[in-house]
Design a protein around this motif. Structure first.
Motif, short mmCIF file in Angstrom:
data_model
loop_
_atom_site.label_atom_id
_atom_site.label_comp_id
_atom_site.label_asym_id
_atom_site.label_seq_id
_atom_site.Cartn_x
_atom_site.Cartn_y
_atom_site.Cartn_z
N ILE A 1 0.87 -1.17 0.00
CA ILE A 1 0.00 0.00 0.00
C ILE A 1 0.91 1.22 0.00
O ILE A 1 1.68 1.43 0.92
N VAL A 2 0.83 1.98 -1.07
CA VAL A 2 1.68 3.16 -1.24
C VAL A 2 0.81 4.39 -0.99
O VAL A 2 -0.21 4.58 -1.65
N VAL A 3 1.21 5.21 -0.02
CA VAL A 3 0.41 6.37 0.38
C VAL A 3 1.19 7.64 0.06
O VAL A 3 2.39 7.73 0.31
N TYR A 4 0.50 8.62 -0.51
CA TYR A 4 1.11 9.92 -0.77
C TYR A 4 0.17 11.01 -0.27
O TYR A 4 -1.01 10.79 -0.05
N SER A 5 0.71 12.19 -0.09
CA SER A 5 -0.06 13.34 0.36
C SER A 5 -0.48 14.19 -0.84
O SER A 5 0.36 14.54 -1.67
N THR A 6 -1.76 14.53 -0.91
CA THR A 6 -2.22 15.39 -2.01
C THR A 6 -1.74 16.83 -1.85
O THR A 6 -1.87 17.63 -2.76
N SER A 7 -1.17 17.14 -0.69
CA SER A 7 -0.67 18.50 -0.47
C SER A 7 0.86 18.58 -0.59
O SER A 7 1.45 19.61 -0.27
N ASP A 8 1.49 17.51 -1.09
CA ASP A 8 2.95 17.49 -1.22
C ASP A 8 3.33 16.72 -2.49
O ASP A 8 3.29 15.49 -2.53
N LYS A 9 3.70 17.45 -3.54
CA LYS A 9 4.00 16.82 -4.82
C LYS A 9 5.19 15.88 -4.73
O LYS A 9 5.25 14.87 -5.43
N ASP A 10 6.13 16.18 -3.86
CA ASP A 10 7.31 15.31 -3.71
C ASP A 10 6.90 13.90 -3.28
O ASP A 10 7.44 12.92 -3.78
N THR A 11 5.92 13.79 -2.39
CA THR A 11 5.47 12.45 -1.97
C THR A 11 4.79 11.72 -3.12
O THR A 11 4.92 10.51 -3.25
N PHE A 12 4.08 12.46 -3.96
CA PHE A 12 3.44 11.84 -5.13
C PHE A 12 4.48 11.34 -6.11
O PHE A 12 4.39 10.21 -6.61
N ASP A 13 5.50 12.14 -6.39
CA ASP A 13 6.57 11.73 -7.29
C ASP A 13 7.29 10.49 -6.77
O ASP A 13 7.59 9.57 -7.53
N LYS A 14 7.57 10.47 -5.48
CA LYS A 14 8.23 9.30 -4.88
C LYS A 14 7.32 8.07 -4.93
O LYS A 14 7.80 6.96 -5.17
N ALA A 15 6.04 8.28 -4.72
CA ALA A 15 5.09 7.16 -4.80
C ALA A 15 5.07 6.58 -6.21
O ALA A 15 5.06 5.36 -6.38
N LEU A 16 5.07 7.44 -7.22
CA LEU A 16 5.10 6.95 -8.60
C LEU A 16 6.38 6.19 -8.89
O LEU A 16 6.34 5.13 -9.53
N ASP A 17 7.51 6.71 -8.44
CA ASP A 17 8.78 6.00 -8.63
C ASP A 17 8.73 4.62 -7.98
O ASP A 17 9.18 3.63 -8.56
N LEU A 18 8.18 4.57 -6.78
CA LEU A 18 8.06 3.30 -6.07
C LEU A 18 7.14 2.34 -6.83
O LEU A 18 7.46 1.16 -6.99
N LEU A 19 6.03 2.84 -7.33
CA LEU A 19 5.10 1.99 -8.09
C LEU A 19 5.78 1.40 -9.32
O LEU A 19 5.65 0.20 -9.60
N TYR A 20 6.48 2.23 -10.08
CA TYR A 20 7.16 1.75 -11.28
C TYR A 20 8.22 0.71 -10.93
O TYR A 20 8.35 -0.31 -11.60
N SER A 21 8.97 0.97 -9.88
CA SER A 21 10.02 0.03 -9.46
C SER A 21 9.43 -1.29 -8.98
O SER A 21 9.96 -2.36 -9.28
N LEU A 22 8.34 -1.22 -8.24
CA LEU A 22 7.69 -2.45 -7.78
C LEU A 22 7.18 -3.27 -8.96
O LEU A 22 7.32 -4.50 -8.98
N ARG A 23 6.62 -2.62 -9.94
CA ARG A 23 6.12 -3.33 -11.12
C ARG A 23 7.25 -4.02 -11.88
O ARG A 23 7.05 -5.06 -12.48
N LYS A 24 8.44 -3.43 -11.87
CA LYS A 24 9.59 -4.01 -12.57
C LYS A 24 10.22 -5.16 -11.80
O LYS A 24 10.71 -6.11 -12.41
N THR A 25 10.24 -5.07 -10.48
CA THR A 25 11.04 -6.00 -9.69
C THR A 25 10.24 -7.05 -8.92
O THR A 25 10.82 -8.02 -8.45
#
Length: 70
Positions: A19-43
Protein backbone atom coordinates in the motif's frame (compact mmCIF):
# COMPACT_ATOMS: atom_id res chain seq x y z
CA UNK A 1 2.49 -2.49 8.47
CA UNK A 2 6.05 -1.91 7.35
CA UNK A 3 7.31 1.57 6.62
CA UNK A 4 9.83 1.37 3.81
CA UNK A 5 12.58 3.80 3.04
CA UNK A 6 12.55 4.48 -0.69
CA UNK A 7 16.11 3.17 -1.00
CA UNK A 8 15.63 -0.22 0.66
CA UNK A 9 12.19 -1.49 -0.40
CA UNK A 10 13.79 -4.10 -2.65
CA UNK A 11 14.97 -5.91 0.50
CA UNK A 12 11.40 -6.70 1.56
CA UNK A 13 10.55 -10.33 0.86
CA UNK A 14 7.40 -12.45 1.03
CA UNK A 15 4.87 -9.64 0.73
CA UNK A 16 1.39 -10.22 -0.68
CA UNK A 17 0.63 -6.54 -1.18
CA UNK A 18 2.03 -3.03 -0.99
CA UNK A 19 0.00 0.00 0.00
CA UNK A 20 1.68 3.16 -1.24
CA UNK A 21 0.41 6.37 0.38
CA UNK A 22 1.11 9.92 -0.77
CA UNK A 23 -0.06 13.34 0.36
CA UNK A 24 -2.22 15.39 -2.01
CA UNK A 25 -0.67 18.50 -0.47
CA UNK A 26 2.95 17.49 -1.22
CA UNK A 27 4.00 16.82 -4.82
CA UNK A 28 7.31 15.31 -3.71
CA UNK A 29 5.47 12.45 -1.97
CA UNK A 30 3.44 11.84 -5.13
CA UNK A 31 6.57 11.73 -7.29
CA UNK A 32 8.23 9.30 -4.88
CA UNK A 33 5.09 7.16 -4.80
CA UNK A 34 5.10 6.95 -8.60
CA UNK A 35 8.78 6.00 -8.63
CA UNK A 36 8.06 3.30 -6.07
CA UNK A 37 5.10 1.99 -8.09
CA UNK A 38 7.16 1.75 -11.28
CA UNK A 39 10.02 0.03 -9.46
CA UNK A 40 7.69 -2.45 -7.78
CA UNK A 41 6.12 -3.33 -11.12
CA UNK A 42 9.59 -4.01 -12.57
CA UNK A 43 11.04 -6.00 -9.69
CA UNK A 44 8.15 -7.79 -7.97
CA UNK A 45 5.87 -10.59 -9.20
CA UNK A 46 3.01 -9.53 -11.48
CA UNK A 47 0.45 -10.98 -9.06
CA UNK A 48 1.56 -8.67 -6.23
CA UNK A 49 -1.28 -6.34 -5.23
CA UNK A 50 -0.23 -2.69 -5.22
CA UNK A 51 -2.65 -0.09 -3.91
CA UNK A 52 -2.11 3.65 -4.31
CA UNK A 53 -3.78 5.77 -1.61
CA UNK A 54 -4.18 9.56 -1.62
CA UNK A 55 -3.95 11.04 1.86
CA UNK A 56 -5.18 14.47 3.01
CA UNK A 57 -7.87 14.64 0.34
CA UNK A 58 -10.00 16.67 2.72
CA UNK A 59 -7.49 19.55 2.67
CA UNK A 60 -8.77 21.08 -0.56
CA UNK A 61 -7.03 24.43 -0.08
CA UNK A 62 -3.59 22.86 0.23
CA UNK A 63 -4.03 20.38 -2.64
CA UNK A 64 -1.21 20.39 -5.19
CA UNK A 65 -2.06 17.06 -6.84
CA UNK A 66 -4.89 17.27 -9.38
CA UNK A 67 -7.88 14.97 -9.12
CA UNK A 68 -7.72 14.65 -12.93
CA UNK A 69 -4.38 12.81 -12.86
CA UNK A 70 -2.41 15.63 -14.46
Amino acid sequence: IIYINFQDYSEVKDMDAFIVVYSTSDKDTFDKALDLLYSLRKTKPSNLAIILVANKTDLVRTRVISTKGK
